[in-house]
Design an enzyme around this catalytic site. Structure first.
Site, PDB file in Angstrom:
ATOM      1  N   GLU A   1       0.575  -1.321  -0.386  1.00  0.00           N
ATOM      2  CA  GLU A   1       0.029   0.175  -0.263  1.00  0.00           C
ATOM      3  C   GLU A   1       0.692   1.113  -0.375  1.00  0.00           C
ATOM      4  O   GLU A   1       1.835   1.203   0.915  1.00  0.00           O
ATOM      5  CB  GLU A   1      -0.800   0.393   1.416  1.00  0.00           C
ATOM      6  CG  GLU A   1      -1.609   1.769   1.010  1.00  0.00           C
ATOM      7  CD  GLU A   1      -3.516   0.937   2.289  1.00  0.00           C
ATOM      8  OE1 GLU A   1      -3.103   2.270   2.947  1.00  0.00           O
ATOM      9  OE2 GLU A   1      -2.967   0.186   2.645  1.00  0.00           O
TER      10      GLU A   1
ATOM     11  N   HIS B   1      -1.548  10.366  -0.914  1.00  0.00           N
ATOM     12  CA  HIS B   1      -1.853   9.386  -1.256  1.00  0.00           C
ATOM     13  C   HIS B   1      -1.712   9.314  -2.534  1.00  0.00           C
ATOM     14  O   HIS B   1      -1.648   8.669  -3.368  1.00  0.00           O
ATOM     15  CB  HIS B   1      -2.618   7.881  -0.793  1.00  0.00           C
ATOM     16  CG  HIS B   1      -3.162   7.030  -0.941  1.00  0.00           C
ATOM     17  ND1 HIS B   1      -2.787   6.026   0.237  1.00  0.00           N
ATOM     18  CD2 HIS B   1      -3.920   6.687  -1.378  1.00  0.00           C
ATOM     19  CE1 HIS B   1      -2.589   4.754  -0.311  1.00  0.00           C
ATOM     20  NE2 HIS B   1      -3.946   5.311  -1.222  1.00  0.00           N
TER      21      HIS B   1
ATOM     22  N   LYS C   1      -6.749  -0.577  11.785  1.00  0.00           N
ATOM     23  CA  LYS C   1      -6.641  -0.914  10.675  1.00  0.00           C
ATOM     24  C   LYS C   1      -5.224   0.153  10.464  1.00  0.00           C
ATOM     25  O   LYS C   1      -3.945  -0.600   9.727  1.00  0.00           O
ATOM     26  CB  LYS C   1      -7.338  -0.655   9.727  1.00  0.00           C
ATOM     27  CG  LYS C   1      -6.755  -1.280   8.641  1.00  0.00           C
ATOM     28  CD  LYS C   1      -6.138  -0.309   8.158  1.00  0.00           C
ATOM     29  CE  LYS C   1      -5.773  -1.136   6.375  1.00  0.00           C
ATOM     30  NZ  LYS C   1      -4.661  -0.273   5.202  1.00  0.00           N
TER      31      LYS C   1
ATOM     32  N   ASP D   1       4.324 -13.717  11.822  1.00  0.00           N
ATOM     33  CA  ASP D   1       2.675 -14.399  11.618  1.00  0.00           C
ATOM     34  C   ASP D   1       2.253 -13.201  11.995  1.00  0.00           C
ATOM     35  O   ASP D   1       1.815 -12.673  13.140  1.00  0.00           O
ATOM     36  CB  ASP D   1       2.161 -15.620  12.401  1.00  0.00           C
ATOM     37  CG  ASP D   1       0.794 -15.746  12.462  1.00  0.00           C
ATOM     38  OD1 ASP D   1      -0.007 -15.335  11.742  1.00  0.00           O
ATOM     39  OD2 ASP D   1       0.820 -17.131  12.452  1.00  0.00           O
TER      40      ASP D   1
END
Length: 433
Positions: free
Chosen positions: A85, A383, A269, A285
């Site tokens: 991302e 972004h 997130k 993990d």
């Protein structure tokens, strides 16, 4: 020897090879490390991948970037991040630069304790069974620790037994036995699962019940990592906004996440945007950490923000975070994947707790970057240029065409595949002329 400085001016303006050389000079990595990080002959081979998982047909590459500016407990670090991302590496680097103004991140961890669970059903007298199991704790711990003598030799191993009674469930009552295991520098899943399976027959004998599930819990709420960041108001001033105004916006953004689970999910997130790439880079993990993080965010019966943001008496922005972070620097992919080994070497971690604290600092940095953007120009502005480059690549632009197409789309504020295709045709037509 000159102290390392992760504040590398103009790092983003270098080409990938030049950045790699800067990373090498920072921590003295060798040529094999360079090949592993660069994705050359030292990267994960199909032959090695075939021994890691089932049905292997190839390998899959993701970008590996380096976040700069991090200072954690007085030590400068370059932080490897594997992520697809745009904006995550840049955002974390920028936020780390802001935090440097307030002295850098301070971090700490609890002991690396994990929980193994054994589910017992059809227990006729649960209260008596609970008493009998606890009375034989030492016998159970000895049996569990036979499964990992190396862990015990390092000071770890099974340390305690707990018994939890659930009087109702969709299938009826059950007893759940917890083995509390000190995993030292391992994530611990294999050792814990082996211990749970080893003690299950004895638990059946003691309780008179039947053991079904015997597995670790990913809600590792005994294995917590914490980070704190202080950002002076002046460091946040930007684009005509004072630092105090930016702090006000950030605090309102935090307040939204604190009260609303729909916002909190995206807020958290954003924290994991900083943590997961470090976990992937080091062969850990990330699914387990994500599961534990979200469960921990709902530990009081309501899903909320993992981080807390406030203003101190001096007007500084202060962010803190505490969350489960079960990571390892021994075993698993950390010892099999060449790039994971090189990433750990770059970070110079000496323990799993060191790595967990770097991860939680990266998470807090990513959270700060997102909230600062949301509270000022909006998340899309920073972004946009990176997203435009991805679209240019997706329509088939070559290396020499990508930046020009992206620049034009950003200027026009039309970042769409159709526009990228039209610009690509225009550029190539002009070249032919």
């Amino acid at each position: 020897m000159t102290p390392h400085n992760s504040r590398i001016s103009g790092f983003y303006q270098l080409n990938p090879f030049e950045r790699l050389q800067a990373v090498k000079s920072f921590d003295g990595l060798n040529d094999d490390d360079m090949r592993s990080l660069h994705g050359g002959n030292g990267a994960l081979s199909v032959e090695r991948a075939d021994k890691m998982i089932e049905n292997v047909v190839g390998t899959f590459n993701l970008p590996l970037g380096v976040a700069t500016n991090f200072q954690i407990n007085g030590r400068d670090l370059l932080v490897p991040m594997v992520v697809e991302e745009p904006s995550i590496v840049a955002g974390a680097s920028y936020a780390a630069k802001l935090v440097r103004e307030g002295g850098g991140f301070t971090t700490s961890s609890t002991q690396p304790l994990m929980i193994g669970q054994v589910q017992l059903v059809h227990v006729r007298d649960p209260q008596r069974a609970r008493f009998d199991i606890l009375a034989r704790q030492e016998e159970l711990l000895v049996l569990a620790n036979r499964q990992s003598t190396s862990l015990v030799a390092l000071g770890g191993g099974a340390k305690e037994v707990e018994v939890h009674l659930f009087e109702t469930s969709p299938m009826g009552p059950m007893l759940v036995v917890h083995l509390i295991v000190d995993c030292r520098d391992a994530m611990g899943a294999n050792a814990i699962n082996s211990m749970a399976e080893a003690v299950a027959p004895l638990l059946e004998q003691i309780s008179g019940g039947r053991a079904y599930l015997r597995i670790l819990s990913n809600l590792s709420d005994r294995r917590l990592s914490r980070a704190k960041a202080v950002v002076p108001a002046h460091a946040l001033a930007r684009d005509g906004l004072s630092g105090e105004e930016v702090i006000e916006g950030i605090l309102w953004a935090y307040a939204f996440a604190a009260i609303d689970p729909y916002r909190a999910a995206t807020h958290n997130k954003g924290i994991l945007n900083g943590i997961d790439p470090v976990l992937i880079a080091t062969g850990n993990d990330w699914r387990a950490v994500e599961a534990g993080a979200h469960a921990y965010a709902a530990r009081d019966g309501r899903y909320t923000s993992l981080s807390v943001w406030e203003r101190d008496a001096d007007g500084n922005l202060v962010g803190t975070i505490e969350m489960p972070l079960a990571v390892g620097i021994v075993g698993g992919a950390t010892k099999v994947h060449p790039a994971a080994q090189s990433s750990l070497k770059l970070l110079q971690v000496k323990s799993a707790s060191d790595l967990a604290e770097i991860c939680v600092a990266a998470g807090l940095a990513s959270n700060l970057a997102a909230m600062r953007a949301l509270a000022t120009e909006g998340i899309q502005k920073g972004h946009m240029s990176l997203h435009a480059r991805q679209i240019a690549m997706a329509v088939g632009a070559h290396v020499g065409e990508i930046d020009e197409i992206a620049r034009r789309m950003v200027e026009e504020r039309v970042i769409k595949p159709a526009r990228a295709e039209a610009l690509l045709v225009e550029i190539r037509t002009n070249v032919v002329k």
